[in-house]
Design a protein around this motif. Sequence first.
Motif, PDB file in Angstrom:
ATOM      1  N   GLY A   1      33.024  54.249  20.241  1.00  0.00           N
ATOM      2  CA  GLY A   1      33.790  53.875  19.117  1.00  0.00           C
ATOM      3  C   GLY A   1      34.341  52.679  19.074  1.00  0.00           C
ATOM      4  O   GLY A   1      35.308  52.073  18.081  1.00  0.00           O
ATOM      5  N   GLY A   2      33.681  51.729  19.904  1.00  0.00           N
ATOM      6  CA  GLY A   2      34.323  50.324  20.131  1.00  0.00           C
ATOM      7  C   GLY A   2      34.215  49.309  19.181  1.00  0.00           C
ATOM      8  O   GLY A   2      35.169  48.488  18.667  1.00  0.00           O
ATOM      9  N   ALA A   3      33.134  49.622  18.223  1.00  0.00           N
ATOM     10  CA  ALA A   3      33.389  48.672  17.106  1.00  0.00           C
ATOM     11  C   ALA A   3      34.178  48.772  16.181  1.00  0.00           C
ATOM     12  O   ALA A   3      34.901  47.939  15.705  1.00  0.00           O
ATOM     13  CB  ALA A   3      31.637  48.938  16.465  1.00  0.00           C
ATOM     14  N   ALA A   4      34.622  50.332  16.003  1.00  0.00           N
ATOM     15  CA  ALA A   4      35.690  50.578  15.019  1.00  0.00           C
ATOM     16  C   ALA A   4      37.129  49.909  15.465  1.00  0.00           C
ATOM     17  O   ALA A   4      37.880  49.559  14.771  1.00  0.00           O
ATOM     18  CB  ALA A   4      35.942  51.997  14.955  1.00  0.00           C
ATOM     19  N   LEU A   5      37.214  49.865  16.857  1.00  0.00           N
ATOM     20  CA  LEU A   5      38.396  49.446  17.542  1.00  0.00           C
ATOM     21  C   LEU A   5      38.490  47.962  17.194  1.00  0.00           C
ATOM     22  O   LEU A   5      39.564  47.332  17.581  1.00  0.00           O
ATOM     23  CB  LEU A   5      38.244  49.565  18.998  1.00  0.00           C
ATOM     24  N   SER A   6      37.325  47.246  16.979  1.00  0.00           N
ATOM     25  CA  SER A   6      37.301  45.675  16.604  1.00  0.00           C
ATOM     26  C   SER A   6      37.697  45.255  15.089  1.00  0.00           C
ATOM     27  O   SER A   6      38.227  44.290  15.233  1.00  0.00           O
ATOM     28  CB  SER A   6      35.804  45.359  16.854  1.00  0.00           C
ATOM     29  N   VAL A   7      37.721  46.265  14.586  1.00  0.00           N
ATOM     30  CA  VAL A   7      38.239  45.986  13.026  1.00  0.00           C
ATOM     31  C   VAL A   7      39.674  45.493  12.725  1.00  0.00           C
ATOM     32  O   VAL A   7      39.613  44.630  11.946  1.00  0.00           O
ATOM     33  CB  VAL A   7      38.018  47.197  12.303  1.00  0.00           C
TER      34      VAL A   7
ATOM     35  N   VAL B   1      31.727  46.344  12.057  1.00  0.00           N
ATOM     36  CA  VAL B   1      32.407  45.006  11.914  1.00  0.00           C
ATOM     37  C   VAL B   1      31.789  44.385  10.838  1.00  0.00           C
ATOM     38  O   VAL B   1      32.330  43.854  10.030  1.00  0.00           O
ATOM     39  CB  VAL B   1      32.010  43.960  13.167  1.00  0.00           C
ATOM     40  N   ALA B   2      30.570  44.528  10.616  1.00  0.00           N
ATOM     41  CA  ALA B   2      29.950  43.536   9.366  1.00  0.00           C
ATOM     42  C   ALA B   2      30.210  44.532   8.173  1.00  0.00           C
ATOM     43  O   ALA B   2      30.649  43.731   7.201  1.00  0.00           O
ATOM     44  CB  ALA B   2      28.469  43.748   9.380  1.00  0.00           C
ATOM     45  N   THR B   3      30.253  45.820   8.107  1.00  0.00           N
ATOM     46  CA  THR B   3      30.753  46.439   7.140  1.00  0.00           C
ATOM     47  C   THR B   3      32.369  46.192   6.611  1.00  0.00           C
ATOM     48  O   THR B   3      32.503  45.894   5.528  1.00  0.00           O
ATOM     49  CB  THR B   3      30.702  48.157   7.189  1.00  0.00           C
ATOM     50  N   ALA B   4      33.011  46.218   7.468  1.00  0.00           N
ATOM     51  CA  ALA B   4      34.584  45.709   7.366  1.00  0.00           C
ATOM     52  C   ALA B   4      34.614  44.285   6.921  1.00  0.00           C
ATOM     53  O   ALA B   4      35.526  44.328   5.775  1.00  0.00           O
ATOM     54  CB  ALA B   4      35.360  45.974   8.824  1.00  0.00           C
ATOM     55  N   LYS B   5      33.852  43.539   7.335  1.00  0.00           N
ATOM     56  CA  LYS B   5      33.820  42.317   6.757  1.00  0.00           C
ATOM     57  C   LYS B   5      33.445  42.153   5.351  1.00  0.00           C
ATOM     58  O   LYS B   5      34.051  41.406   4.661  1.00  0.00           O
ATOM     59  CB  LYS B   5      33.043  41.158   7.513  1.00  0.00           C
ATOM     60  N   ALA B   6      32.365  42.898   5.001  1.00  0.00           N
ATOM     61  CA  ALA B   6      31.988  42.900   3.717  1.00  0.00           C
ATOM     62  C   ALA B   6      33.015  43.491   2.702  1.00  0.00           C
ATOM     63  O   ALA B   6      33.257  43.045   1.619  1.00  0.00           O
ATOM     64  CB  ALA B   6      30.640  43.832   3.469  1.00  0.00           C
ATOM     65  N   PHE B   7      33.692  44.570   3.236  1.00  0.00           N
ATOM     66  CA  PHE B   7      34.841  45.122   2.265  1.00  0.00           C
ATOM     67  C   PHE B   7      36.031  44.042   2.177  1.00  0.00           C
ATOM     68  O   PHE B   7      36.472  43.929   1.227  1.00  0.00           O
ATOM     69  CB  PHE B   7      35.297  46.452   2.773  1.00  0.00           C
TER      70      PHE B   7
ATOM     71  N   MET C   1      31.648  56.492  14.161  1.00  0.00           N
ATOM     72  CA  MET C   1      30.554  56.618  14.675  1.00  0.00           C
ATOM     73  C   MET C   1      29.474  55.591  14.184  1.00  0.00           C
ATOM     74  O   MET C   1      28.276  55.543  14.723  1.00  0.00           O
ATOM     75  CB  MET C   1      29.950  57.941  14.174  1.00  0.00           C
ATOM     76  N   ILE C   2      29.591  54.709  13.142  1.00  0.00           N
ATOM     77  CA  ILE C   2      28.495  53.829  12.814  1.00  0.00           C
ATOM     78  C   ILE C   2      28.347  52.549  13.770  1.00  0.00           C
ATOM     79  O   ILE C   2      27.378  51.748  13.488  1.00  0.00           O
ATOM     80  CB  ILE C   2      28.803  53.427  11.263  1.00  0.00           C
ATOM     81  N   GLY C   3      29.093  52.588  14.845  1.00  0.00           N
ATOM     82  CA  GLY C   3      28.724  51.558  15.754  1.00  0.00           C
ATOM     83  C   GLY C   3      28.834  50.081  15.303  1.00  0.00           C
ATOM     84  O   GLY C   3      29.848  49.728  14.599  1.00  0.00           O
ATOM     85  N   GLN C   4      27.827  49.304  15.890  1.00  0.00           N
ATOM     86  CA  GLN C   4      27.737  48.034  15.783  1.00  0.00           C
ATOM     87  C   GLN C   4      27.932  47.439  14.029  1.00  0.00           C
ATOM     88  O   GLN C   4      28.635  46.372  13.643  1.00  0.00           O
ATOM     89  CB  GLN C   4      26.912  47.242  16.279  1.00  0.00           C
TER      90      GLN C   4
END
Length: 300
Positions: free
Chosen positions: A260-266, A234-240, A228-231
């Motif tokens: 949920g598309g942003a999560a699908l991008s991860v 992606v930035a959060t995933a990259k930081a981790f 649910m965190i939206g856009q």
Amino acid sequence: MATFGNLSDRLAETFKNLRTKGKLSAADVDGTVREIRRALLDADVALEVVKDFTGKVRERALGDEVSKALNPAQQVVKIVNEELVEILGGQQRRLEFAKKPPTIIMLAGLQGAGKTTLAGKLAKWLAKDGHTPILVAADLQRPNAVTQLEVVGAQAGVPVYAPEPGNGVGNPVKVARDGVTYAQQKMHDVVIVDTAGRLGVDAEMMKQAADIRKAIDPDEVLFVIDAMIGQDAVATAKAFQDGVDFTGVVLSKLDGDARGGAALSVASITGRPIMFASTGESLDDFEPFHPDRMASRILD
Ligand code: GDP
């Protein structure tokens, strides 16, 4: 799945229009690709993922496999499905168990992502499968995180290793290490280590997670992300990925109604597979993630 309801409807509409056509012209393909692109962007799928995806779909849709197909429209849908499976990580990736137990699984992610809940879900699921997991409470940031893990452990019927008062309190690296040693002594075959998160990414939190990782050398590091965190996903995933790195992704809160598309991008952006999906607050709302099934659900 609620999260992808709108995307699903939009794609269905696009394909419905496509099906009214017999042979497809280049303009038909371009029109369809444009609609898919808009639907994905509206669902919050990251721009670079959308570009890559639509580029591949377009190239294939203009090629022989469609022009020579008995039913060109159906072939385009098949291509979209296959490329969607690729974005979602291709093959299903299962947990890797250590050759010599215990298998160590570390959880990482922002506060509120669903790590503690996931620890219970994963433990319950593993126990049902004949494993003997133990949970380790190395989230010492939130005052009630240890208690919360103990509650979740009790619900899952799985023991919890928590710091004794005065021993290791305030030192999550020591708690994580001691927890793994304890698990070895008690012959648990899987150790799940819950770690602290912050509301936003910060250097200290990342260092703590990286230090825990170094200290316990986990077989899997699962990055839990709230769909649910939206856009920000992606930035959060990259930081981790930069700060701790992880071996797999868990999408949580897929039951929510946010896009949920942003999560699908991860998976596509980090190159790490989505391994599990969390779909509610109960410990049973949890399942291994199958890219092909998810793609079919979205295209249903
Ligand atoms: P942590 O801070 O990462 O450990 O997150 P928690 O496990 O404490 O979860 C934060 C909140 O989200 C809690 O209220 C959970 O009940 C809720 N939660 C966790 N996973 C899910 C899920 O898949 N769906 C829904 N709807 N809520 C969830």
